[in-house]
Enzyme design. Structure first.
Site, PDB file in Angstrom:
ATOM      1  NE  ARG A 270      -2.992  -0.102   3.172  1.00 57.36           N
ATOM      2  CZ  ARG A 270      -4.233  -0.591   2.054  1.00 57.36           C
ATOM      3  NH1 ARG A 270      -5.131   0.350   1.080  1.00 57.36           N
ATOM      4  NH2 ARG A 270      -4.679  -2.609   2.530  1.00 57.36           N
ATOM      5  CB  CYS A 345     -27.751  -3.596 -12.229  1.00 58.61           C
ATOM      6  SG  CYS A 345     -27.726  -2.637 -14.141  1.00 58.61           S
TER       7      CYS A 345
HETATM    8  C1  LIG Z   1      -0.403  -7.831   1.689  1.00 59.58           C
HETATM    9  C2  LIG Z   1       0.377  -8.551   1.731  1.00 59.58           C
HETATM   10  C3  LIG Z   1       1.626  -7.435   2.336  1.00 59.58           C
HETATM   11  C4  LIG Z   1       1.376  -5.993   1.538  1.00 59.58           C
HETATM   12  O1  LIG Z   1       0.903  -5.540   2.573  1.00 59.58           O
HETATM   13  P1  LIG Z   1       0.966  -3.765   3.083  1.00 59.58           P
HETATM   14  O2  LIG Z   1      -0.543  -3.727   3.686  1.00 59.58           O
HETATM   15  O3  LIG Z   1      -0.527  -3.286   1.028  1.00 59.58           O
HETATM   16  O4  LIG Z   1       2.001  -3.192   2.959  1.00 59.58           O
HETATM   17  C5  LIG Z   1       2.963  -8.377   2.696  1.00 59.58           C
HETATM   18  N1  LIG Z   1       2.422  -9.625   3.069  1.00 59.58           N
HETATM   19  C6  LIG Z   1       1.997 -10.355   2.592  1.00 59.58           C
HETATM   20  C7  LIG Z   1       1.994 -12.180   3.296  1.00 59.58           C
HETATM   21  C8  LIG Z   1       0.616  -9.914   2.895  1.00 59.58           C
HETATM   22  O5  LIG Z   1      -0.520 -10.361   1.627  1.00 59.58           O
END
Ligand SMILES: *Cc1c(COP(=O)(O)O)cnc(C)c1O
Length: 407
Positions: A270, A345
């Site tokens: 993120r 919809c």
């Molecule tokens: C989704 C995920 C991440 C990344 O998480 P963020 O919150 O986007 O930083 C890292 N490791 C695993 C195992 C994940 O499932």
């Protein structure tokens, strides 16, 4: 660190003319500078991977490749995306809870450097598959630690979830991994929370996790080479200027890194990509039914599911336009509450609920900011088979991250 927020004229110069605006626009230069800044704070003996599920577009992967240590994937499809976008030499680590023989085989065939194993059954499975290929597979054990864990938007551990091996079974898992001749135990994987906004709390949590990982290994006569602390560095959608304090987080953590201790890994999604893209879409109708006013967009949650998935108010700006090509009166509202919906919809297709606006007219654009992470990638694009948004990548070839890195 700036948030990519294009002006109306910039958006109009980029999108196809003559049809309602509906586009994801990414700024890859902004992405690269932001990622360079993120990794510049990393403590010693640590590596930063990009978790591609947040946004796996090839242009994004290519822009990040020179900056990050490698890529974290969670499926054979994601391995292929990395290989196609950035080639055979990119480092890949692989996680994910429900793994099959085919997944382990794909990991080995495509040169994934380490796989994160989430159950005892899957330890057996990984070992058998590795044995068939004759290659030893390096693994981390993903542990679902006993709580409490700090507050965050999504929690994968410290409570009952489908993720990882219960901390109560860690000794059993370590005994088993020692007996797996074709697995190489490298350490632990502790991704536990997503979207932690508090860097201080996150550092305290990570330090505790690191200490616990070292204890588990020590009491089983093992030395962890790697402790992967996952992602989870947050994005504050209620105030984009309030940032996860990466510098503070890294400084705090640096204090608990020993020269002889395990290498730390982070795998963030993120925070890397959120800020570099917008989802801009045009209002194509305005109506009031039973006392509530709705603005209907060209697009919706099938392009950008994050606001409805999280039931949050997503940051956005309204771009008023003056041009009106039709011979009838332009539908328009004044200062009031409006619910912004998409073209699907289903009454679930809501992007903003009872939002106070100063005024709005058909043809105006709503530009959702910080739409680069878990936007397009988590959305059900083809439900109802409406046209996809344009996907625009600025500075795709001008992105000179490699030069800037060596500068
Ligand atoms: C989704 C995920 C991440 C990344 O998480 P963020 O919150 O986007 O930083 C890292 N490791 C695993 C195992 C994940 O499932």
């Amino acid at each position: 660190m700036t948030i990519f927020s294009p002006s109306l004229s910039h958006i109009e110069s980029l999108v196809k003319p003559g049809i309602p605006v509906c586009a994801y626009i990414h700024d890859l230069d902004a992405l690269a500078s932001h990622a360079i800044e993120l990794v510049s704070h990393l403590p010693p003996r640590s590596e930063f991977f990009y978790a591609i599920k947040a946004n796996s577009d090839p242009a994004v992967l290519s822009a990040l490749a020179p900056i990050v240590a490698g890529f974290e994937v969670a499926s054979a499809g994601e391995i292929r995306k990395v290989r196609q976008a950035v080639g055979p030499n990119a480092r890949i680590i692989m996680g994910g809870p429900a793994r099959t023989e085919t997944d382990f085989l794909a990991a080995i065939d495509h040169g994934v450097e380490r796989v994160h194993i989430e159950s005892l059954h899957l330890l057996h499975m990984a070992d058998i598959v590795a044995k068939r290929t004759g290659k030893r597979l390096p693994v981390l054990l993903r542990i679902n630690m006993a709580g409490p864990v700090p507050g965050a938007t999504i929690t994968m551990g410290g409570q009952p979830t489908q993720f990882g091996i219960d901390e109560a079974h860690v000794d059993e898992a370590l005994k088993l991994v020692k007996e797996c001749d074709y697995l190489r135990f490298d350490g632990f994987h502790l991704h536990t929370i997503s979207n932690n906004l508090d860097a201080e709390a996150h550092s305290v949590f990570c330090e505790a996790a690191l200490r616990r990982a070292q204890d588990w290994a020590a009491r089983n006569g093992l030395v962890p080479k790697v402790v992967n602390l996952g992602g989870g560095w947050g994005v504050d959608y209620s105030d984009l200027n309030r940032r996860f304090d990466v510098r503070l987080f890294c400084e705090r953590l640096a204090g608990s890194i020993q020269a002889e201790g395990p290498l730390l890994q982070f795998e963030c999604g993120r925070i890397v990509v959120a800020y570099c893209a917008v989802y801009a879409t045009e209002i194509i109708d305005l109506k009031t039914t039973h006392g509530e006013t709705f603005a209907l967009l060209r697009g919706g949650s099938h392009h950008f599911r994050l606001p409805s998935a999280w039931q949050h108010r997503h940051p956005h700006k309204i771009l008023a336009r003056t041009n009106w090509p039709w011979p009838w009166q332009r539908p328009r509202i004044g200062a009031q509450l409006v619910t912004v919906t998409g073209e699907l919809c289903t009454p679930k297709d809501v992007l903003l609920r009872k939002e106070q606006v100063q005024g709005l007219a058909v043809g105006d654009i709503i530009c959702f900011l910080a739409a680069g992470a878990y936007g397009w990638d988590i959305s059900h694009h083809d439900f109802l088979s409406n046209a996809h948004p344009e996907r625009i990548f600025l500075n795709e070839h001008a992105s000179n991250a490699t030069e800037r890195l060596s500068a």
